[in-house]
Design an enzyme around this catalytic site. Structure first.
Site, PDB file in Angstrom:
ATOM      1  N   GLY A  52     -21.386  -3.493 -12.562  1.00  0.00           N
ATOM      2  CA  GLY A  52     -20.698  -3.781 -13.822  1.00  0.00           C
ATOM      3  C   GLY A  52     -21.636  -3.827 -15.023  1.00  0.00           C
ATOM      4  O   GLY A  52     -21.403  -3.197 -16.052  1.00  0.00           O
ATOM      5  N   LYS A 104     -14.486 -19.085 -10.581  1.00  0.00           N
ATOM      6  CA  LYS A 104     -13.231 -18.295 -10.627  1.00  0.00           C
ATOM      7  C   LYS A 104     -12.270 -18.803  -9.552  1.00  0.00           C
ATOM      8  O   LYS A 104     -11.076 -18.976  -9.796  1.00  0.00           O
ATOM      9  CB  LYS A 104     -13.519 -16.812 -10.330  1.00  0.00           C
ATOM     10  CG  LYS A 104     -14.297 -16.069 -11.383  1.00  0.00           C
ATOM     11  CD  LYS A 104     -14.343 -14.595 -10.988  1.00  0.00           C
ATOM     12  CE  LYS A 104     -15.461 -13.855 -11.667  1.00  0.00           C
ATOM     13  NZ  LYS A 104     -15.640 -12.487 -11.188  1.00  0.00           N
TER      14      LYS A 104
HETATM   15  O1  F6P Z   1     -17.684 -12.421 -13.338  1.00  0.00           O
HETATM   16  C1  F6P Z   1     -18.754 -11.547 -13.453  1.00  0.00           C
HETATM   17  C2  F6P Z   1     -18.331 -10.120 -13.376  1.00  0.00           C
HETATM   18  O2  F6P Z   1     -18.029  -9.796 -12.072  1.00  0.00           O
HETATM   19  C3  F6P Z   1     -19.399  -9.208 -13.952  1.00  0.00           C
HETATM   20  O3  F6P Z   1     -20.372  -8.885 -13.045  1.00  0.00           O
HETATM   21  C4  F6P Z   1     -18.589  -8.062 -14.424  1.00  0.00           C
HETATM   22  O4  F6P Z   1     -19.291  -7.274 -15.344  1.00  0.00           O
HETATM   23  C5  F6P Z   1     -17.413  -8.779 -15.024  1.00  0.00           C
HETATM   24  O5  F6P Z   1     -17.189  -9.877 -14.168  1.00  0.00           O
HETATM   25  C6  F6P Z   1     -16.160  -7.984 -15.176  1.00  0.00           C
HETATM   26  O6  F6P Z   1     -15.721  -7.472 -13.955  1.00  0.00           O
HETATM   27  P1  F6P Z   1     -14.690  -6.282 -13.883  1.00  0.00           P
HETATM   28  O7  F6P Z   1     -15.322  -5.112 -14.562  1.00  0.00           O
HETATM   29  O8  F6P Z   1     -14.433  -6.043 -12.441  1.00  0.00           O
HETATM   30  O9  F6P Z   1     -13.449  -6.715 -14.617  1.00  0.00           O
END
Ligand code: F6P
Length: 500
Positions: free
Chosen positions: A246, A473
């Site tokens: 990500g 979360k």
């Molecule tokens: O909560 C952290 C995270 O998993 C990051 O690593 C990532 O960039 C962000 O959340 C958003 O995740 P996604 O692109 O799956 O929505």
């Protein structure tokens, strides 16, 4: 004793020398610790890296298997051991396993076709791009558009990440639902904030009688099947590979709003700039390898001098989002306590990255940098060429301030009155772009990615997972689904008071 422990012991035995004395003792210091690459100038000479330290750190890198690990990264081998996958962001820039590079090219081709379709008004007349995403699905595109898109009149772009309704509300007040493209960016396509924001945007469109709001959606994701389940037509899904992390994903379809706002050529230049930095990192020996040298600096201060933070100041308004972007890149990647084999890391891992914009920060936080008790390695980032219509005096003043701060931190100034004395010997690195354009920004961001990777190798940790973000979360979900009984008294009372 392991080879690595021996290398750390050798590093600890190098005596500490004041910066001004290092300049006296090493007449070639500036030339040895300054580097030019991809239109960027890096000056590490105002850090405490001595010839002896660079040599010892190079030995540490060897003891940690740096070269083999770097090769594995570029070969598309499994380097993210806890999740059993490669980290293929370099493949997005054409630097990786041939099949991964081919897949990335194919995905980029789909992005480009989508941009052509939007420009041809296939999805209706679009003037506003509302990008919803969070973390790596927002910080990169936001930085790119803010840094490079200030003169662009192609589209107005808003990046909304926070689940706080105030964030969307602000955009709803200035965007026209009839002329808005909703871009949903989520690698997993399950992130609560993003999904909630996306739904609210569709409701906003619906309430304005937009004809078929779903036809105004483009999804950027590594989980296309989830986007389809969510109701998005396959033809409007721009996928990227699961093996692109990500916070390393702005080069993939996650960069779509930037490619749309800046134009495809600019996006390609961004990738080319990053690819040039990839080649530098991949093929340059340790003593001249810029991301690795930067990691030596980071390791020296955080591990050997117990610095808790590192501060980045962009002396350029266009880079005001750089510290935010780096916070995720560096802290989510290397804020870990265990090594890849599960054993505890001996010593501190990622420093706390923070920063701001010069010259504003000088009038807010620099007091602590000059006279506080904490050691804070500072990084200045500036561009030689300005990009505004005002006369040269503004840019001159900006750069003079930037250079003056580095000199003052290092030299300090004696005074009989202790309250007015500056101890000096405070380190800084300066990165000067000859100008800020897509290619140079690409190179700069790839430099930061590789520096983060090099730090991880020197510490023996995996920079590509982020399990630390999951527990909060999980608990948030359980508050909604299971009630509050199992929580402590404080949390229960807060929930009762805040949520009623
Ligand atoms: O909560 C952290 C995270 O998993 C990051 O690593 C990532 O960039 C962000 O959340 C958003 O995740 P996604 O692109 O799956 O929505």
């Amino acid at each position: 004793m392991t080879v690595e422990k021996g290398a750390w012991d050798a590093l600890r035995s190098v005596s500490e020398t004041r910066l001004v004395d290092l300049f006296k003792a090493e007449p070639d210091r500036l030339s040895r610790l300054s580097f030019d690459e991809c239109g960027l100038h890096f000056d590490f000479s105002k850090t405490h890296l001595s010839t002896a330290l660079v040599d010892r750190f190079s030995e540490l890198a060897e003891a940690c298997g740096f070269a083999a690990k770097r090769d594995a990264l570029f070969a598309g081998a499994v380097v993210n051991l806890s999740e059993s996958r490669p980290a293929e962001h370099p493949a997005e820039r054409g630097q990786g396993a041939p099949e991964s590079v081919a897949r990335a090219r194919n995905f980029h081709g789909r992005m480009r076709a989508m941009i052509d379709a939007i420009e041809a008004e296939v999805l209706g007349p679009i003037r506003h791009i509302l990008h919803v995403g969070i973390g790596g699905s927002a910080l990169g595109p936001d930085l790119l558009v803010d840094a490079l898109g200030r003169d662009s009149d192609r589209y107005e772009v808003a990046v909304v990440s926070n689940v706080d309704g105030a964030a969307l509300d602000e955009v709803f007040r200035r965007f026209d639902p009839q002329a808005t493209l909703l871009v949903i960016a989520s690698k997993t396509f399950t992130t609560t904030e993003t999904m909630m924001n996306a739904r609210s945007v569709l409701t906003w469109m619906d309430e304005d009688n937009v004809d078929d709001p779903y036809s105004r959606v483009v999804a950027l994701t590594a989980a296309p099947e989830k986007a389809v389940e969510w109701g998005i037509d396959e033809t409007r899904i721009l996928p990227f590979a699961e093996s692109v992390g990500g916070r390393y994903s702005l080069w993939s379809s996650i960069g779509f709003p930037a490619a749309l706002a800046l134009g495809w050529d600019a996006f390609e230049h961004l990738l080319e700039g990053a690819a040039a930095m990839d080649r530098h990192f991949r093929f340059t020996a340790p003593q001249a390898n810029i991301p690795l040298i930067a990691a030596f600096v980071d390791q020296y201060y955080s591990r050997l001098r117990a610095a808790e933070t590192r501060a980045v100041f962009a002396y350029d308004e266009r880079l005001r989002l750089l510290p935010d972007y780096l916070q995720q890149l560096e802290m989510e990647s290397n804020g870990k306590s265990v090594k890849t084999d599960g054993s505890p890391v001996d010593g501190q891992t990622a420093a706390i990255t923070w920063g701001g914009v010069g010259t504003d920060a000088q009038h807010a936080v620099f007091q602590l940098l000059h006279q506080g008790t904490r050691l804070v390695p500072v990084e200045f980032v500036a561009a030689i060429e300005p990009d505004h219509v005002l006369d040269d005096s503004h840019h001159r003043a900006l750069l003079i301030n930037c250079f003056a701060q580095g000199a003052a931190l290092m030299a300090g100034k004696a005074n009989d009155d202790p309250a007015r004395a500056y101890a000096g010997d405070r380190p800084s690195t300066t990165i000067l772009l000859d100008r800020l354009d897509a290619a140079r920004l690409g190179a700069l961001l790839a430099f930061y990615e590789h520096r983060t990777f090099a730090n991880a190798v020197l510490m023996g940790i995996n920079p590509f997972d982020q399990f630390g973000v999951e527990l909060g979360k999980e608990i948030a979900r359980s508050i909604e689904s299971e009630g509050t009984e199992r929580f402590d008294a404080s949390t229960r009372a807060l929930i009762a008071r805040g949520l009623g």
